[in-house]
Design a protein around this motif. Structure first.
Motif, PDB file in Angstrom:
ATOM      1  N   ALA A  62       3.588   4.167 -10.586  1.00  0.00           N
ATOM      2  CA  ALA A  62       3.173   3.349 -10.012  1.00  0.00           C
ATOM      3  C   ALA A  62       4.096   3.368  -8.878  1.00  0.00           C
ATOM      4  CB  ALA A  62       4.172   2.213 -10.960  1.00  0.00           C
ATOM      5  N   ALA A  63       5.262   3.576  -8.597  1.00  0.00           N
ATOM      6  CA  ALA A  63       5.715   3.881  -7.253  1.00  0.00           C
ATOM      7  C   ALA A  63       5.150   4.594  -6.363  1.00  0.00           C
ATOM      8  CB  ALA A  63       7.018   5.056  -7.049  1.00  0.00           C
ATOM      9  N   ILE A  64       3.828   5.731  -6.883  1.00  0.00           N
ATOM     10  CA  ILE A  64       3.212   5.996  -6.065  1.00  0.00           C
ATOM     11  C   ILE A  64       1.799   5.842  -5.883  1.00  0.00           C
ATOM     12  CG2 ILE A  64       1.182   8.370  -5.784  1.00  0.00           C
ATOM     13  CD1 ILE A  64       4.199   9.656  -7.750  1.00  0.00           C
ATOM     14  N   LEU A  65       1.654   5.103  -6.191  1.00  0.00           N
ATOM     15  CA  LEU A  65       0.274   3.820  -5.938  1.00  0.00           C
ATOM     16  C   LEU A  65       0.310   3.281  -5.300  1.00  0.00           C
ATOM     17  CD1 LEU A  65      -1.396   4.017  -9.989  1.00  0.00           C
ATOM     18  CD2 LEU A  65      -2.236   5.675  -7.926  1.00  0.00           C
ATOM     19  N   LEU A  66       2.144   2.377  -5.037  1.00  0.00           N
ATOM     20  CA  LEU A  66       2.316   1.108  -4.223  1.00  0.00           C
ATOM     21  C   LEU A  66       3.161   1.885  -2.590  1.00  0.00           C
ATOM     22  CD1 LEU A  66       4.869  -0.686  -6.614  1.00  0.00           C
ATOM     23  CD2 LEU A  66       2.599  -1.371  -5.507  1.00  0.00           C
ATOM     24  N   ALA A  67       2.870   2.826  -2.838  1.00  0.00           N
ATOM     25  CA  ALA A  67       3.226   3.169  -1.585  1.00  0.00           C
ATOM     26  C   ALA A  67       1.712   4.134  -0.448  1.00  0.00           C
ATOM     27  CB  ALA A  67       3.969   5.140  -1.840  1.00  0.00           C
ATOM     28  N   LEU A  68       0.816   4.226  -1.545  1.00  0.00           N
ATOM     29  CA  LEU A  68      -0.132   4.204  -1.292  1.00  0.00           C
ATOM     30  C   LEU A  68      -1.447   3.420  -1.427  1.00  0.00           C
ATOM     31  CD1 LEU A  68      -3.223   6.159  -0.808  1.00  0.00           C
ATOM     32  CD2 LEU A  68      -3.649   6.402  -2.874  1.00  0.00           C
ATOM     33  N   HIS A  69      -1.085   1.754  -1.942  1.00  0.00           N
ATOM     34  CA  HIS A  69      -1.510   0.952  -1.283  1.00  0.00           C
ATOM     35  C   HIS A  69      -1.152   0.274   0.149  1.00  0.00           C
ATOM     36  CE1 HIS A  69      -2.373  -4.172  -2.023  1.00  0.00           C
ATOM     37  NE2 HIS A  69      -2.132  -3.219  -2.570  1.00  0.00           N
ATOM     38  N   ASP A  70       0.699   0.570   0.365  1.00  0.00           N
ATOM     39  CA  ASP A  70       1.062   0.012   2.038  1.00  0.00           C
ATOM     40  C   ASP A  70       0.285   1.050   2.690  1.00  0.00           C
ATOM     41  OD1 ASP A  70       2.764  -1.811  -0.235  1.00  0.00           O
ATOM     42  OD2 ASP A  70       4.776  -0.909   0.058  1.00  0.00           O
ATOM     43  N   ALA A  71       0.201   1.873   2.414  1.00  0.00           N
ATOM     44  CA  ALA A  71      -0.274   2.915   3.556  1.00  0.00           C
ATOM     45  C   ALA A  71      -1.756   2.170   3.912  1.00  0.00           C
ATOM     46  CB  ALA A  71      -0.812   4.333   3.434  1.00  0.00           C
ATOM     47  N   ILE A  72      -2.754   1.761   2.610  1.00  0.00           N
ATOM     48  CA  ILE A  72      -4.313   2.029   3.165  1.00  0.00           C
ATOM     49  C   ILE A  72      -4.215   1.131   4.082  1.00  0.00           C
ATOM     50  CG2 ILE A  72      -6.478   1.113   2.140  1.00  0.00           C
ATOM     51  CD1 ILE A  72      -5.527   2.920  -0.165  1.00  0.00           C
ATOM     52  N   ALA A  73      -3.141  -0.319   3.179  1.00  0.00           N
ATOM     53  CA  ALA A  73      -3.540  -1.969   3.846  1.00  0.00           C
ATOM     54  C   ALA A  73      -3.291  -2.114   5.466  1.00  0.00           C
ATOM     55  CB  ALA A  73      -2.747  -3.193   2.888  1.00  0.00           C
ATOM     56  N   GLY A  74      -1.979  -1.251   5.028  1.00  0.00           N
ATOM     57  CA  GLY A  74      -1.264  -0.342   7.085  1.00  0.00           C
ATOM     58  C   GLY A  74      -2.633  -0.581   8.230  1.00  0.00           C
ATOM     59  N   LEU A  75      -3.433   0.634   7.586  1.00  0.00           N
ATOM     60  CA  LEU A  75      -4.650   1.283   8.453  1.00  0.00           C
ATOM     61  C   LEU A  75      -5.457   0.381   8.397  1.00  0.00           C
ATOM     62  CD1 LEU A  75      -5.161   4.768   6.492  1.00  0.00           C
ATOM     63  CD2 LEU A  75      -4.650   3.972   9.416  1.00  0.00           C
ATOM     64  N   HIS A  76      -5.799  -0.924   7.884  1.00  0.00           N
ATOM     65  CA  HIS A  76      -6.358  -1.788   7.806  1.00  0.00           C
ATOM     66  C   HIS A  76      -5.824  -3.210   8.998  1.00  0.00           C
ATOM     67  CE1 HIS A  76      -8.675  -0.996   3.298  1.00  0.00           C
ATOM     68  NE2 HIS A  76      -9.270  -0.227   4.454  1.00  0.00           N
ATOM     69  N   ARG A  77      -4.651  -2.807   8.665  1.00  0.00           N
ATOM     70  CA  ARG A  77      -4.746  -3.899   9.912  1.00  0.00           C
ATOM     71  C   ARG A  77      -4.755  -3.241  11.198  1.00  0.00           C
ATOM     72  NH1 ARG A  77      -0.128  -4.981   5.734  1.00  0.00           N
ATOM     73  NH2 ARG A  77       1.363  -3.137   6.970  1.00  0.00           N
ATOM     74  N   ALA A  78      -4.748  -2.265  11.091  1.00  0.00           N
ATOM     75  CA  ALA A  78      -4.607  -1.448  12.616  1.00  0.00           C
ATOM     76  C   ALA A  78      -5.742  -1.055  12.746  1.00  0.00           C
ATOM     77  CB  ALA A  78      -4.024  -0.004  13.045  1.00  0.00           C
ATOM     78  N   GLY A  79      -7.016  -2.000  11.928  1.00  0.00           N
ATOM     79  CA  GLY A  79      -8.871  -2.157  12.500  1.00  0.00           C
ATOM     80  C   GLY A  79      -8.596  -1.050  11.802  1.00  0.00           C
ATOM     81  N   VAL A  80      -8.519   0.286  11.147  1.00  0.00           N
ATOM     82  CA  VAL A  80      -8.944   1.765  10.781  1.00  0.00           C
ATOM     83  C   VAL A  80      -9.243   1.243   9.270  1.00  0.00           C
ATOM     84  CG1 VAL A  80      -8.503   4.334  10.706  1.00  0.00           C
ATOM     85  CG2 VAL A  80      -7.335   2.830  12.236  1.00  0.00           C
ATOM     86  N   VAL A  81     -10.561   2.261   8.593  1.00  0.00           N
ATOM     87  CA  VAL A  81     -11.228   2.068   7.407  1.00  0.00           C
ATOM     88  C   VAL A  81     -11.066   3.767   7.313  1.00  0.00           C
ATOM     89  CG1 VAL A  81     -13.530   2.256   6.653  1.00  0.00           C
ATOM     90  CG2 VAL A  81     -12.618  -0.070   7.249  1.00  0.00           C
ATOM     91  N   ILE A  82     -10.800   3.738   6.435  1.00  0.00           N
ATOM     92  CA  ILE A  82     -10.072   5.398   6.151  1.00  0.00           C
ATOM     93  C   ILE A  82     -12.254   6.263   5.877  1.00  0.00           C
ATOM     94  CG2 ILE A  82      -9.933   7.445   4.039  1.00  0.00           C
ATOM     95  CD1 ILE A  82      -7.546   5.505   3.066  1.00  0.00           C
ATOM     96  N   GLY A  83     -13.193   5.415   4.906  1.00  0.00           N
ATOM     97  CA  GLY A  83     -14.115   5.733   4.800  1.00  0.00           C
ATOM     98  C   GLY A  83     -14.603   6.157   3.554  1.00  0.00           C
TER      99      GLY A  83
END
Length: 244
Positions: A62-83
C-alpha cells in the motif's frame, strides 16, 4: 516545457562533457551524454509475481502504491502524461519509487506513440484489437495505475485468469475482467475476497464499466493488509477469508 517534476522522476540533471575541468566548451562533440542520478531498486513488475512475494513477505504494498500515486498526480499537475505507463519502468526502493524512460512521456504538442498491451486503456483502442487509435490522456495513466495496483495486490492482472473460449485480448475489449463471474483465477493468485469490498467495487468499475479519473487515494490509505496467523494468507478483512 513541463513545470517542476516530482522527485520520483529520473531525469537528466546535466550534460556529460568530454573535457577537463576549467576548459571551455568549444565544440558540440564535447557533449558525450547526460548526467543522471544513480538509483537502485526492483521493478514494480516483480511485486506482482507470486514467487517474489513468497520470498519477500511483509512488503508494505500500500505504501508503494501511494508513492506511485503521488508521482503520477505530480506529473499531471506539471502538464505531463506518461502514456506508456507500465510496471517495468518503475523501480521500487523500500517505499520509494523511481520512474524511468521518461523520454517517451507525452507533452502538449508531442504525443506518446508507445504503449504496453497489458496496461493500455481499452477505451482508447480499436474496437477489434488492443491497439490505441486515440491519444493517451491522464485517464489512461490512472487506468494503468489501477492495473498495476490490482496486480500488486492480487498477483494477477485485470485480464488474467481463464475464461472458456475467450482470449485475454478479447476480454479486455469486452471488459470481462478477472473479477467477473466465471473466470478461473490462477492458483498462485490471491482471491479477490482478500481485499475490502470498497477496492473490489472500485476495480470492477474501472475495468468493467470504464470508470475513469484519478484513482481514489483514500481507498489505498484505508487499506490495512495483515497476515493470517493460521494459514499465512495476507488479507484486509476482519477475518481471514481463506480460513472462513
Amino acid at each position: 516545457v513541463p513545470g517542476k517534476l516530482p522527485a520520483a522522476v529520473v531525469a537528466p540533471s546535466g550534460l556529460a562533457l568530454a573535457r577537463k575541468p576549467g576548459v571551455a566548451l568549444s565544440r558540440a562533440r564535447d557533449v558525450v551524454g547526460f548526467v543522471m542520478p544513480k538509483i537502485a531498486g526492483e521493478p514494480l513488475h516483480s511485486f506482482g509475481e507470486p514467487r517474489f512475494r513468497r520470498a519477500n513477505p511483509g512488503i508494505d504494498i500500500a505504501a508503494i502504491l501511494l508513492a506511485l500515486h503521488d508521482a503520477i498526480a505530480g506529473l499531471h499537475r506539471a502538464g505531463v502524461v506518461i502514456g506508456d505507463c507500465n510496471d517495468l519502468d518503475i523501480l521500487v526502493d523500500a517505499h520509494r519509487v523511481h520512474l524511468l524512460d521518461v523520454d517517451s512521456y507525452q507533452l502538449p504538442g508531442f504525443a506518446c506513440s508507445m504503449f504496453s498491451e497489458r496496461f493500455v486503456d481499452p477505451r482508447l483502442c480499436d474496437p477489434t484489437q488492443r491497439v490505441p487509435v486515440r491519444p493517451h490522456d491522464e485517464a489512461s495513466d490512472w487506468f494503468a495505475f489501477a492495473a498495476m495496483a490490482l496486480r500488486s495486490l492480487l498477483l494477477v492482472g485485470p485480464w488474467g485468469g481463464v475464461a472458456r473460449g475467450i482470449t485475454g485480448a478479447a476480454r479486455a475489449l469486452r471488459r470481462l475482467s478477472v473479477l467477473a463471474p466465471g473466470i478461473t483465477v490462477p492458483r498462485a493468485a490471491r482471491p479477490p475476497t482478500t481485499l475490502p469490498d470498497e477496492l473490489i467495487d472500485l476495480f470492477r468499475a474501472i475495468f468493467e464499466r470504464d470508470q475513469r479519473g484519478p484513482f481514489p487515494r483514500a481507498a489505498l490509505e484505508r487499506l490495512r493488509l495483515r497476515r493470517c496467523s493460521s494459514c499465512g494468507e495476507e488479507h484486509a478483512r476482519t477475518r481471514c477469508p481463506a480460513c472462513t
